[in-house]
Structures are given as C-alpha cells and as structure tokens.
Design an enzyme around this catalytic site. Structure first.
Site, PDB file in Angstrom:
ATOM      1  N   ASP A  13       2.228   0.024   2.180  1.00 31.60           N
ATOM      2  CA  ASP A  13       1.285  -0.793   3.074  1.00 31.60           C
ATOM      3  C   ASP A  13       0.369  -0.129   3.917  1.00 31.60           C
ATOM      4  OD1 ASP A  13       3.367  -2.998   2.660  1.00 31.60           O
ATOM      5  OD2 ASP A  13       4.562  -1.858   4.345  1.00 31.60           O
ATOM      6  N   HIS A  41      -0.305  -6.467  -1.552  1.00 27.76           N
ATOM      7  CA  HIS A  41      -1.621  -6.014  -1.103  1.00 27.76           C
ATOM      8  C   HIS A  41      -2.186  -7.273  -0.333  1.00 27.76           C
ATOM      9  CE1 HIS A  41      -1.058  -2.450  -3.331  1.00 27.76           C
ATOM     10  NE2 HIS A  41      -1.180  -2.972  -4.318  1.00 27.76           N
TER      11      HIS A  41
END
Ligand code: GDP
Length: 437
Positions: A13, A41
């Site tokens: 992340d 994403h």
C-alpha cells in the site's frame, strides 16, 4: 529500450499504483508478475478513481499493453468482475491491450474456501489473510495441484487433470475441515462461465515479452505488496505467499533474459501496515486515529483500517536493500502537513540494545522504536511541483529519509492525482557524486 520495476519497500500500500499510472506514459507494456487480487492499487486520473486488484495499472492508458504473467494467482472470477467494472466506466479491454499467460495457474473457488477455513481454525493466531485464496493457491501450485490457463486449450487433458485435482481438493475440504465439497458439474459450470471467456486473452506472454524486449520496447513491471511481505525474506510467517521483490521478475514474468534499468522502490512518508505481523513504529490512540483519517488509510480490497505509524528508517533501508532499489518514490508527503513535529523511527531497541539493522523476524516481537522528532512544515504542499516549492522543513524531512534509506529520493508525491508530483531529474547523479568516496 528501458525497463523498470516498480516495487514496494515496506508492508504494501505504498502507492505503487499511483506511480505506475504516472509512468506508464513512457512504457509500451505493463506486467504483473506475482501475487493476486488480494491487495489493491488505487489510481486517480482524469478518467476517475479506480481500485485495481489483479489488472495492471497500465490498463487505464490507451495504447499500453498489459500482461498478467506466469507468477500471478489468476483468479478468473475476480478478474472478470474487475474487467466488467472497468468496462462500465468506459475503459476498453480487449486481447490487444490485455494478455494472460498460458503458464499462469488458475485460482479455483476452493482456494478461497480453504483460506477462510484455515483463518477460522487459527482464530486468534490468524495470519490476517484477505481470504482471497492466495495461500492455498500458492501451496497447491508448489505441490502441483493447480491447472495452468494454457491447459484450457487441450480439453481432454484438462478434463483428466481437473478430475485428479478436484478429488484432492474435495479430500482436503472434507477430511481436514469437514467442509462442503464440489461436484464435477459445479466446477464445469464455473469453468464455462469464467475460464472459457478468458481464452482469447491467453498466450505465451513470456515469449511475447522477450520478443518485445529484443525489439526495443519499454517494459514496466508492477509488483504487489512490499518487501517485508516477501515469501522468502519477509516478516515470516506474516508474509504473503509469493515473492514481492524485483529479483523474482525473471521467473514470474517468464523472461529469463530480462534487463532492468531502474528499480523504483515506493515508500510512504509515514508507515502503514494492513493485517497482522510485527510493526515496530506503530501508533495507537488518538494520534493513530488522526493519521489514519487524514491519510485515508483503509484497505483498497477489504476496507480494513490500516495500522499506522512513524516512518520506519530500519524497515525502509532493509526494504531498499531487498529490492535492490536504484531510486525511491516517496508518496503522501502532503498527509504530514498537519503535524507540528514529525516522529521518525530511526532504530530499534531489542533487549536493551539499539540497532539500525533489521533483525531476524522472531526478534521483532520485543523490538521498541527509537524515535527522533523532525520539525513539521504546517502548510499545504499539495501544489508543489518542484523541489524548491517545498518548505525548508519538508525538504529537510525528505533528505533525512533519503540518507536513512541509503537511496536517492527521485519522486515526491504530494497528492493522489497524476500531476501531483515532484520529479528530481538529476537527483540520482547528484547522489552518486555526494556519496562517492
Ligand atoms: P498501492 O497498493 O501500493 O498502489 O497503494 P494503495 O493504492 O493501496 O494506497 C495508496 C493510496 O494513497 C491510494 O488511495 C492513492 O490514491 C493514495 N495516494 C498515493 N500517493 C498519494 C499522495 O502523494 N498523496 C495523497 N494524499 N494520496 C496519495
């Protein structure tokens, strides 16, 4: 020809999707070479806000070819849901801009079941799986109990293989977990519904990529998760089940002769970690709540609140080394603008001894953060587009991180939008000059 890997330096992340989206303009092909749809994403551009799970982020650029290569966990069900969602938002997806490897293994419904069942059995000792079937999938792949996408073109052999795999999986579901099993009809329906439509997209992507490299095409490799979740060298056993490092690209992309010109390691200006496992610089209480809220730190796949903490210099330097990163993309610097002083974890204290070396995972349990405090800048930096536009305190913070990580910070992201970026073109050569001795 110039090839680049975009990889995560920490727990995942880090904003890799945002960097891939920015860079795809200069690349002909974007490749996912490991992992599955278990992370996400988030990309914001002129077309809207997209959460991508399995598809490479290049799918949002016209003219870019996207590849799901040998090493991915190919989940046909989720892939089609993702394709349909993107198509409904006006994105074109055809065999011209999406190619799926005939050597990628299929993730079946039982993988998701087994993932959930094992996490439930482990109860408090769970790994924090997203329950997308990734661990059982990769375990089955290693013990040769998966089926390759290319086998779909050989129906007789496929059917025989499916019979033996199904028998094994039903045994596991029934005997290990007393869970419900699948009939051959269930799976035939599933194959017809989700695998057959994939056929036009399937080809030998390894050969396609090697040929593209020989022709001088530019290829971007996009990783999922970060160095600390790497199966072989991550925070075992709280790793993912695939290799998140750039060193896996030749295998995962089926390109033994791949040449990587740049390895861009992406890292946030503070730390976050989704799921279980050691996270030494973690915050709790009000400070954590505030940072989570300002940084919007909730998982792209599960919506789970991410754990947050100070920038971890120890984990970052380790991640840079694991990835062999040649440059850093630092994201979300804008999020820290509200802080008067910014804590940074510069070392770990383990059994009363300070170290700036990332230890063997078992030693992380008792590790405490050693914290230094940097001055905040307390102003909006989201419109900064050049290094000189940043307030001095922000530049000091970036330079501090750069030294601690041992790698030049070439990209500084100050917003989720494609253009919210500072690019320090000359930073790599300056860094080499500064550190030559
Ligand atoms: P990835 O899996 O590594 O691509 O990371 P995620 O997409 O899960 O998380 C990154 C999140 O931060 C996404 O919601 C991005 O839109 C957002 N983001 C990325 N860079 C920046 C930045 O510089 N500033 C801000 N405010 N948000 C960013």
């Amino acid at each position: 020809m110039s090839n680049r890997a975009i990889v995560g330096i920490n727990w995942g992340d880090e904003g890799k999707g945002r960097m891939v989206d920015l860079m795809t303009e200069s690349y002909d092909i974007v490749v996912r070479y490991q992992g599955g749809g278990n992370a996400g994403h988030t990309v914001v551009n002129e077309k809207g806000k997209f959460a991508l799970h399995l598809l490479p982020s290049g799918i949002l650029r016209e003219g870019t070819v996207n590849v799901l290569a040998d090493g991915v966990a190919l989940d046909p069900e989720n892939l089609f849901a993702e394709i349909e969602d993107l198509r409904s938002k006006g994105i074109t997806i055809t065999p011209d801009n999406l190619k799926i490897s005939s050597w990628a293994s299929l993730l079946f419904p039982w993988h998701r079941d087994l993932d959930g069942l094992e996490e439930a059995r482990l109860a408090d000792a769970k790994y924090g799986s997203t329950k997308q079937g990734i661990a059982p999938f990769y375990a089955d792949r290693s013990r040769k109990k998966t089926i390759l996408a290319g086998e779909l073109f050989y129906p007789e052999a496929f059917n025989r293989h499916l019979d033996t795999v199904l028998e094994w999986e039903n045994l596991t579901l029934d005997k290990e977990y007393s869970a419900s099993t699948y009939t051959r009809e269930d799976i035939d329906d599933w194959v017809k519904r989700y695998c057959e439509p994939m056929k036009p997209f399937i080809c030998d992507t390894g050969k396609y990529l090697s040929k593209a490299q020989a022709e001088g095409k530019n290829i971007l490799f996009e990783a999922q998760l970060g160095a600390l979740r790497d199966l072989d060298r991550g925070i075992w056993p709280f790793t993912t089940s695939s290799n998140t490092t750039a060193s896996y690209i030749p295998v995962g992309a089926g390109m033994p002769g791949v040449v990587l010109d740049d390895i861009t390691g992406v890292v946030k200006a503070y730390s976050t970690c989704v799921g279980e496992g050691p996270f030494v610089s973690e915050w709790t209480g009000e400070d954590a709540e505030k940072l989570r809220e300002v940084g919007e730190e909730y998982g792209a796949k599960t919506g789970r609140a991410r754990r947050v903490g100070s920038f971890d210099c120890v984990a970052t330097r380790h991640g840079v080394q694991m990835q062999g990163a040649t440059e850093i993309a630092l994201t979300k610097l804008d999020i820290l603008s509200y802080m008067d002083t910014i804590p940074v974890c510069t070392a770990y204290s383990i059994d009363g001894k300070e170290t700036d070396e990332f230890p063997f995972p078992s030693a992380l349990d008792g590790a405490k953060p050693v914290t230094e405090y940097m001055e905040g800048w307390k102003c909006d930096i989201s419109s900064a587009r050049r290094w000189e536009d940043l307030p001095e305190a922000a530049r000091r913070y970036v330079s501090f991180i750069e030294e601690a990580a041992g790698c030049p910070v070439v990209y500084i992201s100050v917003g989720a939008e494609r253009e919210s970026i500072i690019i320090r073109e000359d930073r790599k050569s300056e860094w080499l000059r500064e550190h030559r001795n």
